[in-house]
Design a protein around this motif. Structure first.
Motif, PDB file in Angstrom:
ATOM      1  N   SER A  32     101.057  65.155  64.373  1.00  0.00           N
ATOM      2  CA  SER A  32     100.180  64.238  64.590  1.00  0.00           C
ATOM      3  C   SER A  32      99.213  63.862  63.363  1.00  0.00           C
ATOM      4  N   ALA A  33      98.532  65.176  62.974  1.00  0.00           N
ATOM      5  CA  ALA A  33      97.711  65.302  61.666  1.00  0.00           C
ATOM      6  C   ALA A  33      98.401  64.645  60.595  1.00  0.00           C
ATOM      7  N   GLU A  34      99.586  64.902  60.250  1.00  0.00           N
ATOM      8  CA  GLU A  34     100.487  64.455  59.140  1.00  0.00           C
ATOM      9  C   GLU A  34     100.474  62.874  59.418  1.00  0.00           C
ATOM     10  N   LYS A  35     100.916  62.389  60.570  1.00  0.00           N
ATOM     11  CA  LYS A  35     101.141  60.856  60.761  1.00  0.00           C
ATOM     12  C   LYS A  35      99.703  60.135  60.570  1.00  0.00           C
ATOM     13  N   THR A  36      98.546  60.988  60.961  1.00  0.00           N
ATOM     14  CA  THR A  36      97.365  60.204  61.028  1.00  0.00           C
ATOM     15  C   THR A  36      96.529  60.223  59.575  1.00  0.00           C
ATOM     16  N   TYR A  37      97.122  60.990  58.641  1.00  0.00           N
ATOM     17  CA  TYR A  37      96.653  61.337  57.355  1.00  0.00           C
ATOM     18  C   TYR A  37      95.344  62.188  57.348  1.00  0.00           C
ATOM     19  N   LEU A  38      95.318  63.176  58.446  1.00  0.00           N
ATOM     20  CA  LEU A  38      94.351  63.922  58.579  1.00  0.00           C
ATOM     21  C   LEU A  38      94.488  65.119  58.042  1.00  0.00           C
ATOM     22  N   PRO A  39      93.975  65.711  56.896  1.00  0.00           N
ATOM     23  CA  PRO A  39      94.042  67.155  56.621  1.00  0.00           C
ATOM     24  C   PRO A  39      93.985  68.428  57.799  1.00  0.00           C
ATOM     25  N   LEU A  40      94.986  69.078  57.635  1.00  0.00           N
ATOM     26  CA  LEU A  40      95.021  70.238  58.712  1.00  0.00           C
ATOM     27  C   LEU A  40      94.797  71.270  58.029  1.00  0.00           C
ATOM     28  N   GLU A  41      93.240  72.101  57.898  1.00  0.00           N
ATOM     29  CA  GLU A  41      93.374  73.042  56.838  1.00  0.00           C
ATOM     30  C   GLU A  41      93.357  74.543  57.335  1.00  0.00           C
ATOM     31  N   TYR A  42      94.592  74.434  58.484  1.00  0.00           N
ATOM     32  CA  TYR A  42      94.879  75.799  58.890  1.00  0.00           C
ATOM     33  C   TYR A  42      96.304  75.794  59.155  1.00  0.00           C
ATOM     34  N   SER A  43      96.940  77.070  58.775  1.00  0.00           N
ATOM     35  CA  SER A  43      98.554  77.065  58.773  1.00  0.00           C
ATOM     36  C   SER A  43      98.771  77.217  60.222  1.00  0.00           C
ATOM     37  N   ARG A  44     100.214  77.281  60.724  1.00  0.00           N
ATOM     38  CA  ARG A  44     100.425  77.383  62.059  1.00  0.00           C
ATOM     39  C   ARG A  44     100.014  78.880  62.596  1.00  0.00           C
ATOM     40  N   GLU A  45     100.292  79.891  61.678  1.00  0.00           N
ATOM     41  CA  GLU A  45      99.818  81.222  62.081  1.00  0.00           C
ATOM     42  C   GLU A  45      98.418  81.435  62.462  1.00  0.00           C
ATOM     43  N   GLU A  46      97.471  80.722  61.545  1.00  0.00           N
ATOM     44  CA  GLU A  46      96.119  80.562  61.731  1.00  0.00           C
ATOM     45  C   GLU A  46      95.786  80.043  63.016  1.00  0.00           C
ATOM     46  N   LEU A  47      96.420  78.838  63.411  1.00  0.00           N
ATOM     47  CA  LEU A  47      96.345  78.113  64.595  1.00  0.00           C
ATOM     48  C   LEU A  47      96.597  79.061  65.894  1.00  0.00           C
ATOM     49  N   ARG A  48      97.685  79.884  65.630  1.00  0.00           N
ATOM     50  CA  ARG A  48      98.149  80.860  66.827  1.00  0.00           C
ATOM     51  C   ARG A  48      97.241  81.588  67.017  1.00  0.00           C
ATOM     52  N   GLN A  49      96.509  82.477  65.867  1.00  0.00           N
ATOM     53  CA  GLN A  49      95.424  83.423  65.915  1.00  0.00           C
ATOM     54  C   GLN A  49      94.320  83.054  66.417  1.00  0.00           C
ATOM     55  N   ILE A  50      93.603  81.483  66.152  1.00  0.00           N
ATOM     56  CA  ILE A  50      92.376  81.102  66.683  1.00  0.00           C
ATOM     57  C   ILE A  50      92.876  80.815  68.341  1.00  0.00           C
ATOM     58  N   ILE A  51      93.988  80.257  68.682  1.00  0.00           N
ATOM     59  CA  ILE A  51      94.446  80.036  70.036  1.00  0.00           C
ATOM     60  C   ILE A  51      94.000  81.431  71.057  1.00  0.00           C
ATOM     61  N   ALA A  52      94.583  82.460  70.405  1.00  0.00           N
ATOM     62  CA  ALA A  52      94.516  83.785  70.779  1.00  0.00           C
ATOM     63  C   ALA A  52      93.071  84.392  71.091  1.00  0.00           C
ATOM     64  N   ALA A  53      92.463  83.855  70.268  1.00  0.00           N
ATOM     65  CA  ALA A  53      90.890  84.275  70.012  1.00  0.00           C
ATOM     66  C   ALA A  53      90.216  83.756  71.246  1.00  0.00           C
ATOM     67  N   VAL A  54      90.431  82.278  71.384  1.00  0.00           N
ATOM     68  CA  VAL A  54      89.658  81.697  72.445  1.00  0.00           C
ATOM     69  C   VAL A  54      90.198  82.156  73.833  1.00  0.00           C
ATOM     70  N   ILE A  55      91.432  82.383  73.762  1.00  0.00           N
ATOM     71  CA  ILE A  55      91.931  82.798  75.172  1.00  0.00           C
ATOM     72  C   ILE A  55      91.352  84.244  75.626  1.00  0.00           C
ATOM     73  N   GLU A  56      91.296  84.998  74.652  1.00  0.00           N
ATOM     74  CA  GLU A  56      90.730  86.505  74.798  1.00  0.00           C
ATOM     75  C   GLU A  56      89.069  86.246  75.044  1.00  0.00           C
ATOM     76  N   LYS A  57      88.387  85.392  74.245  1.00  0.00           N
ATOM     77  CA  LYS A  57      86.833  85.533  74.535  1.00  0.00           C
ATOM     78  C   LYS A  57      86.571  84.894  75.530  1.00  0.00           C
ATOM     79  N   ASN A  58      87.444  83.950  76.381  1.00  0.00           N
ATOM     80  CA  ASN A  58      86.923  83.291  77.627  1.00  0.00           C
ATOM     81  C   ASN A  58      87.964  83.933  78.749  1.00  0.00           C
ATOM     82  N   ASP A  59      88.642  84.908  78.457  1.00  0.00           N
ATOM     83  CA  ASP A  59      89.116  85.697  79.599  1.00  0.00           C
ATOM     84  C   ASP A  59      89.963  84.558  80.477  1.00  0.00           C
TER      85      ASP A  59
END
Length: 273
Positions: free
Chosen positions: A56-83
């Protein structure tokens, strides 16, 4: 809303997250998002949601400045921080601050956690009502943040006893405002192929069903269907027993619909276990 989110490159209190007042996400309604559930602290079907978000980011011409692995790490951090044992994660990429206040720019990435409430058991047992609405969603294969029409139209839904709408255009049905649509006729499941978001839940329902025919579906066929249902992340599969003022089939949740719901629940358990 849970107390912590990701914004400005770090985990912060959700209430402190901000967006620039000229961001295209605010002044033009231009941005993308995606939403998935967590079950026992695990993101359900995460890679499929990341596939769609990145596309979706590519199709809408919006730069996504995070790799897939970085997105996974952010998601894990949000899940952990919010229990977040059971809930939802919403990923949003805004349209950015554009020099001409119109062209896509470098947007801002947000990830935040939400409590999640499924529809009542009564709705699964008795089904829901949809309202027909002549409309086709713009760039339907991209999960954009533009829901202006259904948000405006939803003011009438409760008054009319409806859960949502069923879009149709030039005689063909497509989807609901936040869900994919299926119908059953003579024991076979059918789902539209045009002007739709390719839902992740839809994808897995097709996978576990015995047979699903993906094709153009005329509105007249829905009136004559034996069963119907909608699917989404937050509903999984919800029977549709009324369209406008007419019953679908016998006006009750159908066996094929409810059997498919059970098959999906088995798949979900296997995926998380």
């Amino acid at each position: 809303m849970k107390p912590f989110c990701f914004a400005d490159g770090k985990i912060i209190p959700t209430e402190t997250a901000t967006i620039h007042p000229t961001d295209l996400g605010l002044i033009r309604g231009y941005g993308i998002f995606d939403f998935f559930r967590t079950v026992n602290y695990q993101p359900l079907f995460l890679e499929h949601y990341l596939d769609r978000f990145i596309a979706s980011a590519e199709k809408t011409y919006l730069p996504l400045e995070y790799s897939r692995e970085e997105l996974r790490q952010i998601i894990a951090a949000v899940i952990e921080k919010n229990d977040l044992q059971q809930g939802g994660i919403r990923m949003v990429l805004s349209g950015g601050v554009s020099e001409n206040h119109f062209s896509p720019a470098t947007g801002k990435l947000f990830m935040y956690a939400e409590s999640l409430m499924f529809p009542s058991e009564e709705k699964y047992q008795n089904g829901i009502k949809l309202l027909t609405l002549e409309h086709v969603r713009a760039i339907a294969d991209i999960k954009t943040t533009n829901y202006t029409l259904p948000v405006w139209h939803s003011v009438n839904w409760k008054r009319l006893g409806a859960e949502d709408v069923l879009y149709h255009w030039n005689g063909l049905v497509s989807e609901s405002s936040r869900s994919n649509f299926f119908m059953v006729k003579d024991g076979t499941i059918h789902t539209p192929d045009q002007h739709i978001l390719h839902g992740i839940t839809r994808k897995h329902l097709i996978q576990v069903a015995d047979q699903v025919i993906i094709r153009p579906i005329r509105l007249e066929e829905v009136w004559e269907a034996d069963e119907a249902f909608i699917s989404s992340t937050t509903k999984v599969l919800l029977p549709v027993t009324q369209l406008d003022d007419r019953k679908i089939g016998n006006g009750k949740s159908g066996k094929i619909t409810l059997d498919l719901l059970e098959k999906f629940r088995v798949l979900e358990k296997k995926t998380i276990s």
